[in-house]
Design a protein around this motif. Structure first.
Motif, PDB file in Angstrom:
ATOM      1  N   TYR A  99       0.954  -1.225   0.221  1.00  0.00           N
ATOM      2  CA  TYR A  99      -0.143  -0.119  -0.054  1.00  0.00           C
ATOM      3  C   TYR A  99       0.765   1.312  -0.003  1.00  0.00           C
ATOM      4  O   TYR A  99       1.669   1.429   1.010  1.00  0.00           O
ATOM      5  CB  TYR A  99      -0.704   0.014   1.234  1.00  0.00           C
ATOM      6  CG  TYR A  99      -1.762   1.394   1.365  1.00  0.00           C
ATOM      7  CD1 TYR A  99      -2.468   1.728   0.102  1.00  0.00           C
ATOM      8  CD2 TYR A  99      -1.536   2.159   2.652  1.00  0.00           C
ATOM      9  CE1 TYR A  99      -3.034   3.000   0.571  1.00  0.00           C
ATOM     10  CE2 TYR A  99      -2.239   3.298   2.512  1.00  0.00           C
ATOM     11  CZ  TYR A  99      -3.058   3.736   1.581  1.00  0.00           C
ATOM     12  OH  TYR A  99      -3.777   5.011   1.743  1.00  0.00           O
ATOM     13  N   PRO A 157       0.604   5.192  -0.092  1.00  0.00           N
ATOM     14  CA  PRO A 157      -0.470   6.155  -0.011  1.00  0.00           C
ATOM     15  C   PRO A 157       0.191   7.590  -0.802  1.00  0.00           C
ATOM     16  O   PRO A 157       1.020   7.496  -1.356  1.00  0.00           O
ATOM     17  CB  PRO A 157      -0.596   6.374   1.473  1.00  0.00           C
ATOM     18  CG  PRO A 157       0.417   5.995   2.043  1.00  0.00           C
ATOM     19  CD  PRO A 157       0.940   4.574   1.107  1.00  0.00           C
ATOM     20  N   CYS A 158      -0.380   8.595  -0.387  1.00  0.00           N
ATOM     21  CA  CYS A 158      -0.230   9.611  -1.215  1.00  0.00           C
ATOM     22  C   CYS A 158       1.187  10.256  -1.124  1.00  0.00           C
ATOM     23  O   CYS A 158       1.931  11.197  -1.575  1.00  0.00           O
ATOM     24  CB  CYS A 158      -0.978  10.971  -0.595  1.00  0.00           C
ATOM     25  SG  CYS A 158      -2.763  10.700  -1.257  1.00  0.00           S
ATOM     26  N   TYR A 192       3.887   8.827  -1.786  1.00  0.00           N
ATOM     27  CA  TYR A 192       4.431   7.793  -2.883  1.00  0.00           C
ATOM     28  C   TYR A 192       5.559   8.633  -3.766  1.00  0.00           C
ATOM     29  O   TYR A 192       6.391   8.057  -4.031  1.00  0.00           O
ATOM     30  CB  TYR A 192       3.510   7.430  -3.778  1.00  0.00           C
ATOM     31  CG  TYR A 192       3.847   6.478  -4.568  1.00  0.00           C
ATOM     32  CD1 TYR A 192       4.106   6.787  -5.790  1.00  0.00           C
ATOM     33  CD2 TYR A 192       4.095   5.195  -4.271  1.00  0.00           C
ATOM     34  CE1 TYR A 192       4.535   5.842  -6.678  1.00  0.00           C
ATOM     35  CE2 TYR A 192       4.598   4.364  -5.294  1.00  0.00           C
ATOM     36  CZ  TYR A 192       4.721   4.265  -6.460  1.00  0.00           C
ATOM     37  OH  TYR A 192       5.203   3.587  -7.391  1.00  0.00           O
ATOM     38  N   HIS A 245      -2.048   5.331  -5.104  1.00  0.00           N
ATOM     39  CA  HIS A 245      -2.919   6.588  -5.401  1.00  0.00           C
ATOM     40  C   HIS A 245      -2.658   6.911  -7.005  1.00  0.00           C
ATOM     41  O   HIS A 245      -1.597   6.515  -7.389  1.00  0.00           O
ATOM     42  CB  HIS A 245      -2.636   7.872  -4.546  1.00  0.00           C
ATOM     43  CG  HIS A 245      -1.568   8.815  -4.883  1.00  0.00           C
ATOM     44  ND1 HIS A 245      -0.180   8.243  -4.668  1.00  0.00           N
ATOM     45  CD2 HIS A 245      -1.416   9.637  -5.617  1.00  0.00           C
ATOM     46  CE1 HIS A 245       0.835   9.130  -4.784  1.00  0.00           C
ATOM     47  NE2 HIS A 245       0.013  10.015  -5.701  1.00  0.00           N
ATOM     48  N   ASN A 246      -3.912   7.319  -7.333  1.00  0.00           N
ATOM     49  CA  ASN A 246      -3.693   7.787  -8.857  1.00  0.00           C
ATOM     50  C   ASN A 246      -2.935   8.696  -9.247  1.00  0.00           C
ATOM     51  O   ASN A 246      -2.676  10.067  -8.842  1.00  0.00           O
ATOM     52  CB  ASN A 246      -5.376   8.241  -9.287  1.00  0.00           C
ATOM     53  CG  ASN A 246      -5.384   8.459 -10.881  1.00  0.00           C
ATOM     54  OD1 ASN A 246      -4.983   7.543 -11.352  1.00  0.00           O
ATOM     55  ND2 ASN A 246      -6.110   9.512 -11.141  1.00  0.00           N
ATOM     56  N   THR A 283      -5.939   4.119  -6.468  1.00  0.00           N
ATOM     57  CA  THR A 283      -7.174   4.730  -5.499  1.00  0.00           C
ATOM     58  C   THR A 283      -7.052   6.336  -5.595  1.00  0.00           C
ATOM     59  O   THR A 283      -6.129   6.931  -6.555  1.00  0.00           O
ATOM     60  CB  THR A 283      -6.716   4.514  -3.900  1.00  0.00           C
ATOM     61  OG1 THR A 283      -5.150   5.021  -3.744  1.00  0.00           O
ATOM     62  CG2 THR A 283      -6.619   3.042  -3.598  1.00  0.00           C
ATOM     63  N   HIS A 284      -7.820   7.076  -5.019  1.00  0.00           N
ATOM     64  CA  HIS A 284      -7.937   8.373  -5.000  1.00  0.00           C
ATOM     65  C   HIS A 284      -8.361   8.751  -6.485  1.00  0.00           C
ATOM     66  O   HIS A 284      -7.623   9.785  -7.216  1.00  0.00           O
ATOM     67  CB  HIS A 284      -6.670   9.156  -4.502  1.00  0.00           C
ATOM     68  CG  HIS A 284      -6.537   8.790  -3.379  1.00  0.00           C
ATOM     69  ND1 HIS A 284      -5.745   7.927  -2.824  1.00  0.00           N
ATOM     70  CD2 HIS A 284      -6.483   9.742  -2.183  1.00  0.00           C
ATOM     71  CE1 HIS A 284      -5.349   8.076  -1.452  1.00  0.00           C
ATOM     72  NE2 HIS A 284      -6.038   9.103  -1.039  1.00  0.00           N
TER      73      HIS A 284
END
Length: 146
Positions: A46, A48-49, A51, A69-70, A109-110
């Motif tokens: 995972y 997350p942002c 990244y 995240h996208n 995600t996002h």
């Protein structure tokens, strides 16, 4: 006690009673973490942002799923942006990271419609332009089973 805070240290694994182990990996650029979540059968990363500019740890291989995240696309047929911000990795760079992890599946995600595509359209575009990658857009309520 209602909440117990656990402070993460780089590569210091937390093992839960159900056998799931979570190991944080520091991202030097942001001082955030990405996480390896695993049990005896499955491995999930995972990211997350925090990244941007991740350096995949070379010890992590054969990951079942990378959740990230996208990101911004270099491919302007998907994203109308002329170029990605300098503080973000691109979707195409993320594909390289996924390869380093040996990720079998990638979940974005996002997801936002800032690039003018709905969920299904985005999934179709990713299949069209990146057919050699198992990439799907996540959605609210998505459940991953170990």
């Amino acid at each position: 006690m209602i909440i117990k805070l656990i402070y993460c240290e780089d590569k210091q694994a937390l093992t839960f009673p159900n056998g799931i182990k979570v190991t944080p990996y520091l991202i030097d650029f942001t001082k955030g973490f990405y996480y390896l979540i695993e049990d005896s059968k499955s491995k999930i990363i995972y990211a997350p942002c925090e990244y941007p500019h991740v350096l995949p740890d070379p010890s992590i291989k054969d990951v079942d799923t990378l959740i990230v995240h996208n990101l911004f696309w270099e491919n302007t047929k998907i994203s109308p942006r002329k170029r990605a911000p300098t503080d973000e990795d691109t979707f195409e760079q993320m594909l390289g990271h996924a390869s380093s992890f040996g990720a079998k599946k990638i979940i974005l995600t996002h997801i936002e419609e800032s690039f003018g595509l709905n969920h299904d359209e985005l999934n179709n575009k990713m299949k069209e332009y990146y057919p050699n990658h198992n990439v799907v857009a996540g959605y609210d309520g998505l459940v991953l089973n170990f």
